[in-house]
Structure formats: structure tokens, C-alpha cells
Motif scaffolding. Structure first.
Motif, PDB file in Angstrom:
ATOM      1  N   LYS A 114      43.475  26.510 -26.944  1.00 53.30           N
ATOM      2  CA  LYS A 114      43.580  25.320 -27.804  1.00 53.30           C
ATOM      3  C   LYS A 114      43.613  25.718 -29.274  1.00 53.30           C
ATOM      4  O   LYS A 114      44.432  25.207 -30.061  1.00 53.30           O
ATOM      5  CB  LYS A 114      42.403  24.391 -27.528  1.00 53.30           C
ATOM      6  N   ASN A 115      42.742  26.628 -29.684  1.00 52.31           N
ATOM      7  CA  ASN A 115      42.692  27.075 -31.077  1.00 52.31           C
ATOM      8  C   ASN A 115      43.998  27.763 -31.481  1.00 52.31           C
ATOM      9  O   ASN A 115      44.487  27.572 -32.602  1.00 52.31           O
ATOM     10  CB  ASN A 115      41.512  28.020 -31.296  1.00 52.31           C
ATOM     11  N   ASN A 119      50.837  25.216 -34.343  1.00 55.54           N
ATOM     12  CA  ASN A 119      51.386  23.924 -34.781  1.00 55.54           C
ATOM     13  C   ASN A 119      51.231  23.727 -36.287  1.00 55.54           C
ATOM     14  O   ASN A 119      52.085  23.112 -36.934  1.00 55.54           O
ATOM     15  CB  ASN A 119      50.699  22.782 -34.032  1.00 55.54           C
ATOM     16  N   LYS A 120      50.150  24.259 -36.828  1.00 52.21           N
ATOM     17  CA  LYS A 120      49.883  24.090 -38.253  1.00 52.21           C
ATOM     18  C   LYS A 120      50.626  25.107 -39.114  1.00 52.21           C
ATOM     19  O   LYS A 120      51.210  24.757 -40.149  1.00 52.21           O
ATOM     20  CB  LYS A 120      48.375  24.218 -38.509  1.00 52.21           C
ATOM     21  N   ASN A 121      50.626  26.362 -38.695  1.00 50.49           N
ATOM     22  CA  ASN A 121      51.152  27.439 -39.543  1.00 50.49           C
ATOM     23  C   ASN A 121      52.407  28.106 -39.017  1.00 50.49           C
ATOM     24  O   ASN A 121      52.986  28.968 -39.684  1.00 50.49           O
ATOM     25  CB  ASN A 121      50.065  28.521 -39.720  1.00 50.49           C
ATOM     26  N   GLY A 122      52.819  27.755 -37.772  1.00 52.86           N
ATOM     27  CA  GLY A 122      53.935  28.454 -37.163  1.00 52.86           C
ATOM     28  C   GLY A 122      53.469  29.757 -36.535  1.00 52.86           C
ATOM     29  O   GLY A 122      52.298  30.149 -36.659  1.00 52.86           O
ATOM     30  N   ARG A 151      49.117  33.989 -27.003  1.00 58.43           N
ATOM     31  CA  ARG A 151      49.973  33.034 -27.713  1.00 58.43           C
ATOM     32  C   ARG A 151      51.001  32.417 -26.763  1.00 58.43           C
ATOM     33  O   ARG A 151      51.277  31.222 -26.822  1.00 58.43           O
ATOM     34  CB  ARG A 151      50.668  33.735 -28.884  1.00 58.43           C
ATOM     35  N   LEU A 152      51.555  33.237 -25.879  1.00 59.11           N
ATOM     36  CA  LEU A 152      52.538  32.724 -24.922  1.00 59.11           C
ATOM     37  C   LEU A 152      51.912  31.671 -24.007  1.00 59.11           C
ATOM     38  O   LEU A 152      52.484  30.591 -23.801  1.00 59.11           O
ATOM     39  CB  LEU A 152      53.108  33.868 -24.083  1.00 59.11           C
ATOM     40  N   VAL A 156      41.892  35.708 -16.747  1.00 58.93           N
ATOM     41  CA  VAL A 156      41.819  34.338 -17.248  1.00 58.93           C
ATOM     42  C   VAL A 156      41.556  34.325 -18.755  1.00 58.93           C
ATOM     43  O   VAL A 156      40.812  35.154 -19.274  1.00 58.93           O
ATOM     44  CB  VAL A 156      40.701  33.562 -16.515  1.00 58.93           C
ATOM     45  N   ILE A 157      42.190  33.358 -19.447  1.00 62.22           N
ATOM     46  CA  ILE A 157      41.970  33.161 -20.881  1.00 62.22           C
ATOM     47  C   ILE A 157      41.225  31.842 -21.057  1.00 62.22           C
ATOM     48  O   ILE A 157      41.622  30.823 -20.493  1.00 62.22           O
ATOM     49  CB  ILE A 157      43.304  33.123 -21.648  1.00 62.22           C
ATOM     50  N   PRO A 158      40.138  31.811 -21.842  1.00 58.74           N
ATOM     51  CA  PRO A 158      39.367  30.567 -22.017  1.00 58.74           C
ATOM     52  C   PRO A 158      40.223  29.445 -22.605  1.00 58.74           C
ATOM     53  O   PRO A 158      41.047  29.677 -23.494  1.00 58.74           O
ATOM     54  CB  PRO A 158      38.254  30.974 -22.989  1.00 58.74           C
ATOM     55  N   ASN A 159      39.998  28.233 -22.143  1.00 57.81           N
ATOM     56  CA  ASN A 159      40.764  27.083 -22.619  1.00 57.81           C
ATOM     57  C   ASN A 159      40.564  26.823 -24.107  1.00 57.81           C
ATOM     58  O   ASN A 159      41.507  26.414 -24.802  1.00 57.81           O
ATOM     59  CB  ASN A 159      40.383  25.834 -21.821  1.00 57.81           C
ATOM     60  N   ASP A 160      39.347  27.037 -24.607  1.00 62.18           N
ATOM     61  CA  ASP A 160      39.117  26.789 -26.028  1.00 62.18           C
ATOM     62  C   ASP A 160      39.891  27.764 -26.900  1.00 62.18           C
ATOM     63  O   ASP A 160      40.360  27.408 -27.993  1.00 62.18           O
ATOM     64  CB  ASP A 160      37.624  26.832 -26.353  1.00 62.18           C
ATOM     65  N   VAL A 161      40.055  28.991 -26.420  1.00 62.62           N
ATOM     66  CA  VAL A 161      40.852  29.984 -27.148  1.00 62.62           C
ATOM     67  C   VAL A 161      42.309  29.544 -27.197  1.00 62.62           C
ATOM     68  O   VAL A 161      42.964  29.598 -28.252  1.00 62.62           O
ATOM     69  CB  VAL A 161      40.734  31.378 -26.487  1.00 62.62           C
TER      70      VAL A 161
END
Length: 276
Positions: A63-64, A70-73, A95-96, A56-61
Motif C-alpha cells: 500500500k505504501n 501514485n504521488k511521485n511516479g 513495486r511490481l 510473501v510481501i506485507p500488505n501495508d508495504v
């Protein structure tokens, strides 16, 4: 398989193990990956990694990561390998998953052709170099190498740059209840805490995890409580044996010595064991 083919396969595997156990293999991998074919793929055509997808990957991770993309590509391309009708993620799993969750549809990707076995070596080498590596991902890769490809713990220790006892401890995490594995994966429960309780019965594990969360107990405190649980368990085993057989029991950490008053009692004990 002929003797020659078996020898050839053994030599090939020895070369593979030797290569991926080297400390500089990450630099070598990065150099080769830069030379791989680059393209743009729909993230819907890329599947999660089959071996480590349960980590499992944390949701906050997530989101960040999505906010950053979205900001930097996406500055670093995903590393994928072709499967039948899709691609499988090798590097860039966080990232995926973040892109899929937050509906970012396209990603630059490099496509590599590697076997299942070599992919596992790549994942293990990558995880051992990351400070924030997910220990559950590492455990899943080690388990796959052990069960599917019959790598022993000595070889796994060489590949992971760990001791054999550490490999045992890491693999043991996968025997914990699923919700605790998930807590380890998202960083809610530390590896040190988990290692201390992993060999206890489920009831004791859940009791101690509750204490960790409610009382903020340190790893050392949990280790001491776990030792007491083990000692109590050993005493319970001794009482059971003493009540059932005429014998003397010396039950220590990793040794159980049973001395019987007669061969008849010994035979009775062995007969009970053989029925299990």
C-alpha cells in the motif's frame, strides 16, 4: 560432455562465482543496468520472479509503495528479462506486485538478457546488500542454486558473504510449516526466533511460535526452550533404544554412541536399521 567442455564450463562458473562474490559487484551491476535498453511496459506483461514468488510481501508495504508511485511516479525503472511471451521481474519485485494490486498499469523498465543462473547470482548479491532483505527470498535463491546447479555450501557461503553454518540455518527455514515461512517473510516472526526452532518437530515448533506471539518471548528465551525440547527428544530416543535392545546409550548433542551386550544384539539392531 567432453573433458574440454567440462573444464571450460568449470572455468566459466569459477569466473561467475568470483565476480558475484565481490563486495563491489552491486556498483558494477548498477552501472550495467543504466546502460540497458529502457522502455515502458504494461505490468500485466511482467510476471513475478519464478524462484522467489512464494515469498510473501506485507500488505501495508504494498500500500505504501502504491501510494508513493501514485504521488511521485516510478522514479526507478523495473529491471526485467525477456521470457517466451512475457517478461520476468528481476529487480523491483515489490513495486511490481504493488502496481498490479493497486491497478497501476504502466511502468518504465530496463530489459536485460541474463541466464537463469546469472539472475540468481544477481538476486543473491542484491539481497545481501539490503538491510530489509527478505530472508525467505534469500533462502529460495540459495535452494535453487544448490538443487538446480549443484553449488555446495562453501560456494554459497562465499556468494552470500555468510558462514557455512549460516547457509545451513537459512536453508533450514524452508522446512518450516508454510504459515510460519509466510510469517517470517512478512516480518511477523524474526529470523533469530525462526532459526532457534527450525530443527524441532512441527508440534514443538507450533507450540513455541504460539509462546512467542502470546508471551513476547525473546530469541534467547526461545533458544533455551528449544534446547530443552532437543534434550527431551534425545532422552526419548534413548528410552526407545534401551527398551528395544540390550544396550547402553550415550546420546549427546550431535553424537549417539550405542554399546551392545552381545554381537547378537548388535546384529538385531543393524537388521532393524536395514529394513527402514
Amino acid at each position: 560432455m567432453s573433458k574440454t567442455n567440462r573444464l571450460l564450463k568449470k572455468n566459466q562458473l569459477s569466473k561467475l562465482v568470483n565476480r558475484f562474490s565481490k563486495s563491489y559487484v552491486i556498483e558494477e551491476m548498477e552501472k550495467n543496468l543504466r546502460q540497458a535498453k529502457s522502455t515502458e511496459l504494461l505490468v500485466t506483461n511482467i510476471d513475478d520472479n519464478a524462484v522467489i514468488k512464494s515469498a510473501v510481501i506485507p500488505n501495508d508495504v504494498l500500500k505504501n509503495i502504491a501510494d508513493s508511485i501514485n504521488k511521485n511516479g516510478l522514479t526507478n525503472p523495473l529491471i526485467v528479462r525477456p521470457k517466451k511471451n512475457y517478461y520476468e521481474i528481476v529487480f523491483g519485485r515489490k513495486r511490481l506486485i504493488a502496481m498490479k494490486k493497486y491497478k497501476i498499469y504502466k511502468a518504465p523498465a530496463r530489459i536485460i538478457n541474463v541466464s537463469d543462473e546469472e539472475m540468481l547470482f544477481m538476486l543473491l548479491a542484491d539481497n545481501r546488500e539490503q538491510r530489509d532483505a527478505n530472508i525467505i527470498e534469500t533462502a529460495l535463491v540459495l535452494k535453487e542454486l544448490s538443487e538446480k546447479y549443484n553449488y555446495n555450501q562453501t560456494t554459497l557461503a562465499e556468494l552470500a558473504h555468510q558462514s557455512r553454518s549460516q547457509i545451513t540455518n537459512i536453508l533450514r527455514l524452508l522446512n518450516l510449516p508454510k504459515w510460519i515461512i509466510d510469517d517470517i517473510s512478512i516480518g511477523k516472526l524474526s529470523y533469530g526466533h525462526a532459526k532457534a526452532i527450525a530443527s524441532l518437530p512441527d508440534s514443538s515448533i507450533e507450540e513455541l511460535v504460539s509462546k512467542i506471539y502470546e508471551e513476547g518471548l525473546s530469541v534467547r528465551e526461545i533458544e533455551n526452550l528449544a534446547k530443552k525440547k532437543h534434550a527431551k527428544g534425545n532422552q526419548d530416543t534413548s528410552v526407545i533404544l534401551l527398551n528395544k535392545f540390550k544396550c547402553e546409550v550415550d546420546n549427546k548433542d550431535k553424537t549417539l554412541v550405542i554399546s551392545f551386550t552381545s554381537n547378537k544384539e548388535k546384529d538385531k539392531f543393524l537388521e532393524n536399521i536395514s529394513k527402514k
